[in-house]
Scaffold this motif. Structure first.
Motif, short mmCIF file in Angstrom:
data_model
loop_
_atom_site.label_atom_id
_atom_site.label_comp_id
_atom_site.label_asym_id
_atom_site.label_seq_id
_atom_site.Cartn_x
_atom_site.Cartn_y
_atom_site.Cartn_z
N GLU A 1 -7.85 9.62 4.46
CA GLU A 1 -8.05 8.21 4.74
C GLU A 1 -8.27 8.03 6.23
OE1 GLU A 1 -5.72 5.38 1.89
OE2 GLU A 1 -4.31 6.42 3.17
N ARG B 1 -10.70 -5.91 3.77
CA ARG B 1 -9.60 -6.01 2.80
C ARG B 1 -8.35 -6.52 3.49
NH1 ARG B 1 -6.58 -1.62 3.80
NH2 ARG B 1 -5.28 -1.86 1.97
N ARG C 1 8.19 -2.87 2.97
CA ARG C 1 8.52 -2.90 4.40
C ARG C 1 8.96 -4.29 4.81
NH1 ARG C 1 3.72 1.01 6.73
NH2 ARG C 1 3.96 2.39 4.95
N SER D 1 -7.19 6.04 8.20
CA SER D 1 -5.98 5.65 8.93
C SER D 1 -5.16 6.86 9.35
CB SER D 1 -5.14 4.73 8.04
OG SER D 1 -4.85 5.39 6.82
N SER E 1 7.26 3.87 8.42
CA SER E 1 6.09 4.63 8.87
C SER E 1 5.73 4.30 10.32
CB SER E 1 4.93 4.33 7.92
OG SER E 1 3.89 5.23 8.14
N SER F 1 -4.58 -6.09 4.42
CA SER F 1 -3.65 -4.97 4.55
C SER F 1 -2.48 -5.15 3.59
CB SER F 1 -3.13 -4.92 5.99
OG SER F 1 -1.88 -4.25 6.03
N GLY F 2 -1.97 -4.06 3.10
CA GLY F 2 -0.79 -4.12 2.24
C GLY F 2 0.46 -3.68 2.99
N THR F 3 0.36 -3.49 4.31
CA THR F 3 1.53 -3.08 5.08
C THR F 3 1.84 -4.01 6.25
OG1 THR F 3 0.25 -1.69 6.59
CG2 THR F 3 1.09 -0.62 4.60
N THR G 1 0.83 -1.20 0.00
CA THR G 1 0.00 0.00 0.00
C THR G 1 0.87 1.25 0.00
OG1 THR G 1 -1.45 -1.28 1.44
CG2 THR G 1 -2.03 1.02 1.12
N ASP H 1 3.59 11.30 8.39
CA ASP H 1 2.53 11.46 7.38
C ASP H 1 1.15 11.22 7.98
OD1 ASP H 1 2.94 8.73 7.66
OD2 ASP H 1 2.83 8.29 5.51
N ARG H 2 1.12 10.64 9.21
CA ARG H 2 -0.17 10.44 9.89
C ARG H 2 -0.28 11.38 11.09
NH1 ARG H 2 -1.98 4.25 10.19
NH2 ARG H 2 -1.24 3.60 8.15
N LYS I 1 9.98 3.93 0.77
CA LYS I 1 8.88 4.52 0.01
C LYS I 1 9.52 5.22 -1.19
CE LYS I 1 5.59 5.48 3.81
NZ LYS I 1 4.72 6.46 4.47
N ARG J 1 -8.21 -6.32 7.50
CA ARG J 1 -8.86 -5.18 8.13
C ARG J 1 -10.38 -5.31 7.99
NH1 ARG J 1 -4.61 -2.48 9.72
NH2 ARG J 1 -2.95 -1.91 8.28
C1 VG1 Z 1 -2.48 1.30 5.72
C2 VG1 Z 1 -3.69 2.20 5.75
C3 VG1 Z 1 -3.70 3.10 4.53
C4 VG1 Z 1 -2.36 3.87 4.45
C5 VG1 Z 1 -1.18 2.90 4.48
C6 VG1 Z 1 0.16 3.61 4.56
O1 VG1 Z 1 -2.54 0.45 4.60
O2 VG1 Z 1 -4.89 1.43 5.78
O3 VG1 Z 1 -4.80 3.98 4.62
O4 VG1 Z 1 -2.30 4.63 3.27
O5 VG1 Z 1 -1.28 2.07 5.64
O6 VG1 Z 1 0.24 4.39 5.74
P1 VG1 Z 1 -2.98 -1.09 4.73
O7 VG1 Z 1 -2.87 -1.66 3.34
O8 VG1 Z 1 -2.08 -1.72 5.73
O9 VG1 Z 1 -4.39 -1.06 5.25
V1 VG1 Z 1 1.74 4.92 6.42
O10 VG1 Z 1 1.54 6.02 7.60
O11 VG1 Z 1 2.71 4.29 5.57
O12 VG1 Z 1 2.50 5.51 5.21
#
Ligand code: VG1
Ligand code: CO
Length: 465
Positions: free
Chosen positions: A329, A432, A13, A331, A103, A434-436, A9, A249-250, A113, A441
């Motif tokens: 988002e 879905r 990582r 998150s 992150s 998660s891609g991280t 996502t 970023d959050r 990234k 989720r």
């Molecule tokens: C999560 C969040 C998504 C966000 C991503 C990167 O992804 O749900 O909204 O953009 O992290 O956030 P996932 O695929 O795990 O749900 V961070 O602070 O890297 O850059």
């Protein structure tokens, strides 16, 4: 060990010294270098990092690998927020940036990234090309120690200057409110507090030193990790607490009385506030997992709404096309019109502070008024550890089109990302992978506070049934 390098996502990582090794980093960076070299754009790439363990070493290694592959590195020596790096990509007109960060993931992780020359996180069409190039590289020899010094750049002054143009610091100063800033030992140290103090706003900080273990947990500005921020607010009489994650970023926002205000609500409140104060009305964007409070507001204002898959790259695109007032988002990621096409936790906290200062009301009061205007929404998110059993079950279930959820009729099935089921009363659930991190989720949003738990339970039961 040669790991498969996948940009999920938001970047690649992995656990340091497991898959995140110098040899795999060299492959990833060489793949990015080959991609940059194959494009018509600039052949310089910014290389930055958050304050994680060994970040300095990874930056130095990446610079050598870039140079060996015909791309000029431009090094950011100090840890920097992801949005500040995004801004520098645009200012310096580079061929993108490599940012060593995991992150908000736990301390044992690091990551990369890659952002494209427009400052936005690379879209899937770019990352699949990079992944293919990396796959084709068996191994990358350690580059010979070059004697040449690479150019360095401090990204902080320009970025803070830009924030000065976008946020009404005069109004914050005039209100006399006090702020607590919690950078979570992360990349925003010296950013939010610096600019607030520079404008005469009394600001106290917590967790304002380097700790590569982030106090023993993930650098995530969530309610349960904000006790120190809340205590400091009490001690100083602050009207707001603003926090950022490891790469800034959050955001995480605490109201005057110590209540954590969900990111979903902050995005909606700021959308309303920006329409009101900036007069922008071009559009609004949210991921499909984000609150429908935003939809209700868009409807009231008659402003076009874009619902994207999860991942800020999709919102970044809309910012670059100047299609939206704000994009967010659940998150805890947002950015605004005219700003970077990347999540910015620093500007989120500063704008929330401005909103409290100008409206002269706590966030809780503002939210109450918003609910009275456009309706109430009670979002929730939970994670399931992705055991092989859960993964198998989930992959099968998500393919089906259910007609009911614990006896409630499904009115609509949405497949923008994973599976979303919209129920007759406007409440919804979504699923879905998660891609991280290795989790499923489960998102849900009720229309009554009393239905929040039952709906969330029904959503979870459906996955495990
Ligand atoms: C999560 C969040 C998504 C966000 C991503 C990167 O992804 O749900 O909204 O953009 O992290 O956030 P996932 O695929 O795990 O749900 V961070 O602070 O890297 O850059
Ligand atoms: Co982050």
């Amino acid at each position: 060990m040669t790991a498969e390098i996948k940009f999920g996502t938001s970047g690649w990582r992995a656990v340091v010294a497991e898959d995140f090794t110098l040899s795999n980093i060299r492959r990833a960076v060489a793949g990015i270098a080959q991609y940059v070299a194959s494009q018509s754009g600039p052949k310089t790439v910014l290389v930055g990092r958050d304050p994680r363990f060994l970040g300095e070493m990874f930056v130095a290694e990446a610079a050598k690998v870039l140079a060996a592959n015909g791309v000029t590195p431009l090094i950011i020596p100090d840890p920097a927020p992801t949005p500040a790096i995004a801004y520098a990509v645009r200012q310096k007109k580079t061929g993108g940036s490599i940012n060593f960060t995991a992150s908000h993931n736990p301390p044992e992780y690091n990551g990369i990234k890659y952002s494209t020359p427009d400052g936005a996180p690379a879209l899937p069409e770019v990352t699949t090309q990079i992944e293919a190039k990396v796959k084709a590289l068996a191994s990358v020899e350690p580059p010979a120690d070059s004697q040449s010094k690479y150019d360095q750049v401090d990204v902080k002054p320009d970025y803070l200057k830009r924030l000065g143009e976008l946020v009404d610091f005069k109004a914050i100063k005039k209100s006399g409110l006090k702020v607590v800033f919690d950078p979570f030992w992360g990349a925003a140290r010296g950013y939010s507090c610096h600019i607030l103090r520079e404008h005469g706003v009394e600001t106290a900080t917590v967790h304002d030193y380097r700790d590569v273990l982030f106090g023993g947990h993930a650098p995530e500005p969530d309610d349960h990790l904000l006790d120190a921020c809340k205590a400091k607010m009490k001690e100083t009489g602050a009207a707001i607490g603003i926090a950022t994650d490891g790469d800034a970023d959050r955001f995480g926002i605490v109201d005057q009385d110590g209540t954590f205000i969900q990111p979903n609500y902050i995005i909606a409140l700021l959308f309303d506030y920006l329409v009101e104060t900036r007069g922008w009305r071009n559009g609004v964007a949210k991921s499909v997992a984000t609150t429908n409070l935003i939809n209700a507001l868009a409807e009231e204002y008659k402003i076009p709404l874009y619902e994207t898959p999860v991942g800020f790259k999709f919102i970044g695109e809309l910012i670059n096309e100047d299609k939206i007032v704000i994009g967010g988002e659940e998150s805890a990621g947002l950015t605004i019109r005219g700003h970077v096409p990347e999540k910015d936790g620093v500007i989120a906290g500063l704008l929330a502070t401005e909103m409290v200062a100008v409206r002269g009301k706590s966030l809780g009061e503002q939210l109450k008024q918003l609910f009275a205007r456009v309706g109430s929404f009670y979002p929730n998110r939970e994670n399931f550890r992705l055991t092989p059993e859960v993964k198998e079950k989930f992959t099968e279930k998500i393919k089906t089109d259910p007609t009911e959820l614990s006896g409630r009729k499904v009115a609509k099935v949405v497949r923008t990302d994973g599976l979303k089921l919209i129920l007759a009363d406007g409440s919804w659930v979504a699923y879905r992978l998660s891609g991280t991190e290795p989790v499923v989720r489960v998102y849900s949003e009720a229309r009554k506070d009393s239905d929040r738990e039952p709906l969330s339970q029904a959503a979870k039961d459906w996955v495990l049934a």
